[in-house]
Design a protein around this motif. Structure first.
Motif, PDB file in Angstrom:
ATOM      1  N   ALA A  33       0.837  -1.198   0.000  1.00 34.35           N
ATOM      2  CA  ALA A  33       0.000   0.000   0.000  1.00 34.35           C
ATOM      3  C   ALA A  33       0.873   1.249   0.000  1.00 34.35           C
ATOM      4  CB  ALA A  33      -0.909  -0.014   1.216  1.00 34.35           C
ATOM      5  N   LEU A  34       1.959   1.205   0.789  1.00 38.69           N
ATOM      6  CA  LEU A  34       2.835   2.376   0.890  1.00 38.69           C
ATOM      7  C   LEU A  34       3.574   2.635  -0.416  1.00 38.69           C
ATOM      8  CD1 LEU A  34       4.325   1.902   4.465  1.00 38.69           C
ATOM      9  CD2 LEU A  34       2.692   3.621   3.705  1.00 38.69           C
ATOM     10  N   SER A  35       3.954   1.563  -1.115  1.00 38.50           N
ATOM     11  CA  SER A  35       4.748   1.719  -2.335  1.00 38.50           C
ATOM     12  C   SER A  35       3.886   2.002  -3.552  1.00 38.50           C
ATOM     13  CB  SER A  35       5.546   0.440  -2.592  1.00 38.50           C
ATOM     14  OG  SER A  35       4.646  -0.574  -3.013  1.00 38.50           O
ATOM     15  N   GLY A  36       2.590   1.757  -3.430  1.00 40.09           N
ATOM     16  CA  GLY A  36       1.702   1.947  -4.571  1.00 40.09           C
ATOM     17  C   GLY A  36       1.725   0.767  -5.530  1.00 40.09           C
ATOM     18  N   LYS A  37       2.546  -0.261  -5.224  1.00 37.38           N
ATOM     19  CA  LYS A  37       2.590  -1.452  -6.099  1.00 37.38           C
ATOM     20  C   LYS A  37       1.540  -2.467  -5.668  1.00 37.38           C
ATOM     21  CE  LYS A  37       7.529  -1.291  -7.101  1.00 37.38           C
ATOM     22  NZ  LYS A  37       8.806  -1.952  -6.819  1.00 37.38           N
ATOM     23  N   SER A  38       1.270  -3.394  -6.559  1.00 40.36           N
ATOM     24  CA  SER A  38       0.327  -4.452  -6.224  1.00 40.36           C
ATOM     25  C   SER A  38       0.877  -5.285  -5.072  1.00 40.36           C
ATOM     26  CB  SER A  38       0.120  -5.346  -7.453  1.00 40.36           C
ATOM     27  OG  SER A  38      -0.128  -6.659  -7.051  1.00 40.36           O
ATOM     28  N   ALA A  39      -0.033  -5.739  -4.214  1.00 45.01           N
ATOM     29  CA  ALA A  39       0.390  -6.547  -3.076  1.00 45.01           C
ATOM     30  C   ALA A  39       1.131  -7.803  -3.517  1.00 45.01           C
ATOM     31  CB  ALA A  39      -0.836  -6.935  -2.256  1.00 45.01           C
ATOM     32  N   ALA A  40       0.759  -8.339  -4.683  1.00 43.22           N
ATOM     33  CA  ALA A  40       1.364  -9.584  -5.154  1.00 43.22           C
ATOM     34  C   ALA A  40       2.861  -9.422  -5.426  1.00 43.22           C
ATOM     35  CB  ALA A  40       0.648 -10.058  -6.416  1.00 43.22           C
ATOM     36  N   ALA A  41       3.327  -8.170  -5.528  1.00 41.21           N
ATOM     37  CA  ALA A  41       4.752  -7.943  -5.781  1.00 41.21           C
ATOM     38  C   ALA A  41       5.601  -8.218  -4.545  1.00 41.21           C
ATOM     39  CB  ALA A  41       4.962  -6.497  -6.245  1.00 41.21           C
ATOM     40  N   PHE A  42       4.942  -8.413  -3.400  1.00 39.79           N
ATOM     41  CA  PHE A  42       5.700  -8.604  -2.170  1.00 39.79           C
ATOM     42  C   PHE A  42       5.476 -10.000  -1.616  1.00 39.79           C
ATOM     43  CE2 PHE A  42       5.168  -4.167  -2.777  1.00 39.79           C
ATOM     44  CZ  PHE A  42       6.363  -3.621  -2.348  1.00 39.79           C
ATOM     45  N   PRO A  43       6.483 -10.848  -1.633  1.00 38.70           N
ATOM     46  CA  PRO A  43       6.303 -12.198  -1.089  1.00 38.70           C
ATOM     47  C   PRO A  43       6.147 -12.142   0.426  1.00 38.70           C
ATOM     48  CG  PRO A  43       8.593 -11.829  -1.660  1.00 38.70           C
ATOM     49  CD  PRO A  43       7.855 -10.607  -2.090  1.00 38.70           C
ATOM     50  N   GLU A  44       5.477 -13.156   0.952  1.00 36.48           N
ATOM     51  CA  GLU A  44       5.309 -13.218   2.406  1.00 36.48           C
ATOM     52  C   GLU A  44       6.656 -13.415   3.077  1.00 36.48           C
ATOM     53  OE1 GLU A  44       2.360 -15.865   3.809  1.00 36.48           O
ATOM     54  OE2 GLU A  44       3.002 -15.720   5.884  1.00 36.48           O
ATOM     55  N   LYS A  45       6.823 -12.681   4.141  1.00 39.28           N
ATOM     56  CA  LYS A  45       8.058 -12.824   4.910  1.00 39.28           C
ATOM     57  C   LYS A  45       8.103 -14.236   5.484  1.00 39.28           C
ATOM     58  CE  LYS A  45       9.193 -10.594   9.010  1.00 39.28           C
ATOM     59  NZ  LYS A  45       9.209  -9.371   9.796  1.00 39.28           N
ATOM     60  N   PRO A  46       9.251 -14.930   5.358  1.00 38.88           N
ATOM     61  CA  PRO A  46       9.319 -16.294   5.919  1.00 38.88           C
ATOM     62  C   PRO A  46       9.026 -16.260   7.413  1.00 38.88           C
ATOM     63  CG  PRO A  46      11.284 -15.785   4.635  1.00 38.88           C
ATOM     64  CD  PRO A  46      10.510 -14.504   4.763  1.00 38.88           C
ATOM     65  N   PHE A  47       8.362 -17.294   7.884  1.00 41.14           N
ATOM     66  CA  PHE A  47       8.007 -17.310   9.299  1.00 41.14           C
ATOM     67  C   PHE A  47       9.242 -17.648  10.138  1.00 41.14           C
ATOM     68  CE2 PHE A  47       6.599 -19.009  13.286  1.00 41.14           C
ATOM     69  CZ  PHE A  47       5.715 -18.020  13.668  1.00 41.14           C
ATOM     70  N   PRO A  48       9.478 -16.903  11.199  1.00 42.51           N
ATOM     71  CA  PRO A  48      10.671 -17.158  12.048  1.00 42.51           C
ATOM     72  C   PRO A  48      10.467 -18.336  12.996  1.00 42.51           C
ATOM     73  CG  PRO A  48       9.409 -15.317  12.930  1.00 42.51           C
ATOM     74  CD  PRO A  48       8.697 -15.755  11.673  1.00 42.51           C
ATOM     75  N   PHE A  49      10.499 -19.554  12.442  1.00 47.22           N
ATOM     76  CA  PHE A  49      10.299 -20.736  13.285  1.00 47.22           C
ATOM     77  C   PHE A  49      11.372 -20.806  14.361  1.00 47.22           C
ATOM     78  CE2 PHE A  49       8.006 -22.092   9.471  1.00 47.22           C
ATOM     79  CZ  PHE A  49       6.816 -22.498  10.053  1.00 47.22           C
ATOM     80  N   SER A  50      10.949 -21.333  15.529  1.00 52.12           N
ATOM     81  CA  SER A  50      11.886 -21.470  16.634  1.00 52.12           C
ATOM     82  C   SER A  50      12.165 -22.951  16.852  1.00 52.12           C
ATOM     83  CB  SER A  50      11.269 -20.853  17.889  1.00 52.12           C
ATOM     84  OG  SER A  50      11.884 -21.387  19.030  1.00 52.12           O
ATOM     85  N   ARG A  51      13.404 -23.296  17.178  1.00 54.56           N
ATOM     86  CA  ARG A  51      13.729 -24.696  17.483  1.00 54.56           C
ATOM     87  C   ARG A  51      13.172 -25.095  18.840  1.00 54.56           C
ATOM     88  NH1 ARG A  51      18.233 -27.126  14.692  1.00 54.56           N
ATOM     89  NH2 ARG A  51      18.825 -25.767  12.973  1.00 54.56           N
ATOM     90  N   LYS A  52      12.944 -24.098  19.676  1.00 55.34           N
ATOM     91  CA  LYS A  52      12.532 -24.382  21.058  1.00 55.34           C
ATOM     92  C   LYS A  52      11.063 -24.781  21.168  1.00 55.34           C
ATOM     93  CE  LYS A  52      13.878 -20.476  22.813  1.00 55.34           C
ATOM     94  NZ  LYS A  52      13.953 -19.417  23.818  1.00 55.34           N
TER      95      LYS A  52
END
Ligand code: MG
Length: 391
Positions: A33-52
């Motif tokens: 939204a901030l960049s004015g580009k389509s949302a599809a241009a931004f991949p989902e941030k990888p989830f920070p899985f925890s080993r614990k």
């Protein structure tokens, strides 16, 4: 399903989810939204899985409304929201908080609350009672923030078990009720227009009332539809005797139930009205959590359960069962929400008398697909957890 097959299915699901990364789609659409580009241009941030053990992240996500929405106390064009992810061993559950202004939570308050939640202390996501008791004890209030964690955990646990929540709760998805679609307060002409816009898609409508002009507005809607109507006064009528007059008049107009006619704290007024009302009186603002159900039971015919009030699915399920035991009718409702929280609430709906689950249909930037509405009825799917696919 036999236990062995059940375990195998759950195991396969966990394996396949771990082996095949979910399609990369935007989680942080705010950037788009901030960049004015389509949302599809931004991949989902990888989830920070925890080993614990369990891990969680979150991000503000404003919900943009398709139309200005007006009820008895305010108008708005957007609703602040925060999206939450909870992850465990390669699986991610999604949740969200929606904060309509009248409930008192904000993006800042939700972010501050979520920052205090440390799920890494838990190694078993299925221990919902223990985890959610810990979350609840972090501080009073913050019901939407708590709901976001609860919903994400339920999505995750359903995925771990390989089953949707309606099935885990022993419900039949074919019993999901009709959902109302809400017509907000507007000019009579606009209300007619909004009613015509959804013609043929719903079999029951909810009309907001509680301001001067109620009769004119109801007459306008009646000119263009013969569907049964629910009305929601959102505490807008102040005098029980006036409310009773309105209820009698509304019954003549084909209205089938009245939601929160009087101020939430006027329990005596609600009780007086409920005793005399020819239509079911459903309490909404008067009841948030489990403790409220017994208090309101003698003052209404039913309650509207919403996840953002109840702190999520677990307490909502307890409320539903207590309400039933007390002889109350149950409506499952929502705020302005994406299909994430709406699909979470819809998991309860086969056990409810009424549903008002249209919040996802009112926004322009839904990120999920989950529960659908076909011929006015909620349609749940068989996918695990909340049954979500990301758009
Ligand atoms: Mg309501």
């Amino acid at each position: 399903m036999k236990r062995r097959n059940f375990l195998r299915t759950a195991g396969l699901l966990a394996l396949s989810a771990a082996a095949v990364p979910e399609k990369a789609i935007p989680f942080f659409q705010k950037d788009a939204a901030l960049s004015g580009k389509s949302a599809a241009a931004f991949p989902e941030k990888p989830f920070p899985f925890s080993r614990k053990g369990l891990a969680m992240d979150f991000e503000p996500y404003p919900l943009e409304l398709k139309h200005v929405f007006t009820v008895a106390s305010y108008s708005r064009t957007a609703t602040p929201g925060v999206q939450v992810r909870v992850g465990y061993e390669g699986l991610v559950g999604y949740g969200e908080a929606s904060m309509p202004p009248y409930l008192g939570e904000t993006v800042d308050s939700v972010v501050a609350f979520l920052s205090k939640v440390d799920l890494s202390r838990f190694s078993d996501p299925c221990a919902l009672e223990e985890i959610l008791a810990y979350v609840d004890a972090i501080g009073p209030g913050n019901n939407a923030a708590k709901a976001a964690v609860d919903i994400a955990l339920h999505d995750l646990v359903g995925k771990l078990l390989g089953a949707p929540w309606w099935k885990i709760w022993g419900l039949d998805k074919k019993r999901a009720p009709l959902t109302t679609y809400t017509i907000g307060i507007d000019t009579p002409e606009q209300m007619k227009l909004k009613t015509r816009e959804v013609e043929g898609r719903f079999r029951m409508l909810k009309v907001k009332v509680g301001l001067p002009g109620d009769r004119e507005n109801i007459r306008a809607v009646r000119q263009v539809t013969s569907l049964p109507l629910a009305v929601d006064a959102n505490q807008g009528w102040k005098d029980p005797a006036f409310a009773l007059d309105m209820v009698h008049w509304l019954k003549e107009q084909g209205v089938v139930l009245v939601e929160q006619p009087l101020p939430k704290e006027d329990i005596d007024g609600m009780a007086w009205l409920a005793e005399r009302s020819p239509l079911p009186i459903i309490a909404d603002e008067s009841v948030k959590r489990l403790d409220d159900v017994r208090r309101i039971a003698g003052a209404c015919h039913g309650i509207n359960i919403k996840l953002m009030k109840s702190t999520g699915m677990r307490e909502a399920w307890k409320m539903l069962n207590l309400a039933r035991a007390l002889g109350l009718k149950v409506m499952v409702g929502c705020m302005t929400e994406t299909s994430c929280a709406v699909s979470a609430a819809a998991q309860l709906s086969p056990a409810a008398d009424y549903a008002d689950l249209d919040g996802n249909l009112l926004i322009a930037n839904d990120r999920f697909r989950g529960v659908l509405v076909e011929d006015g009825r909620l349609v749940l799917n068989d996918r695990p957890g909340l049954g979500l696919t990301r758009l």
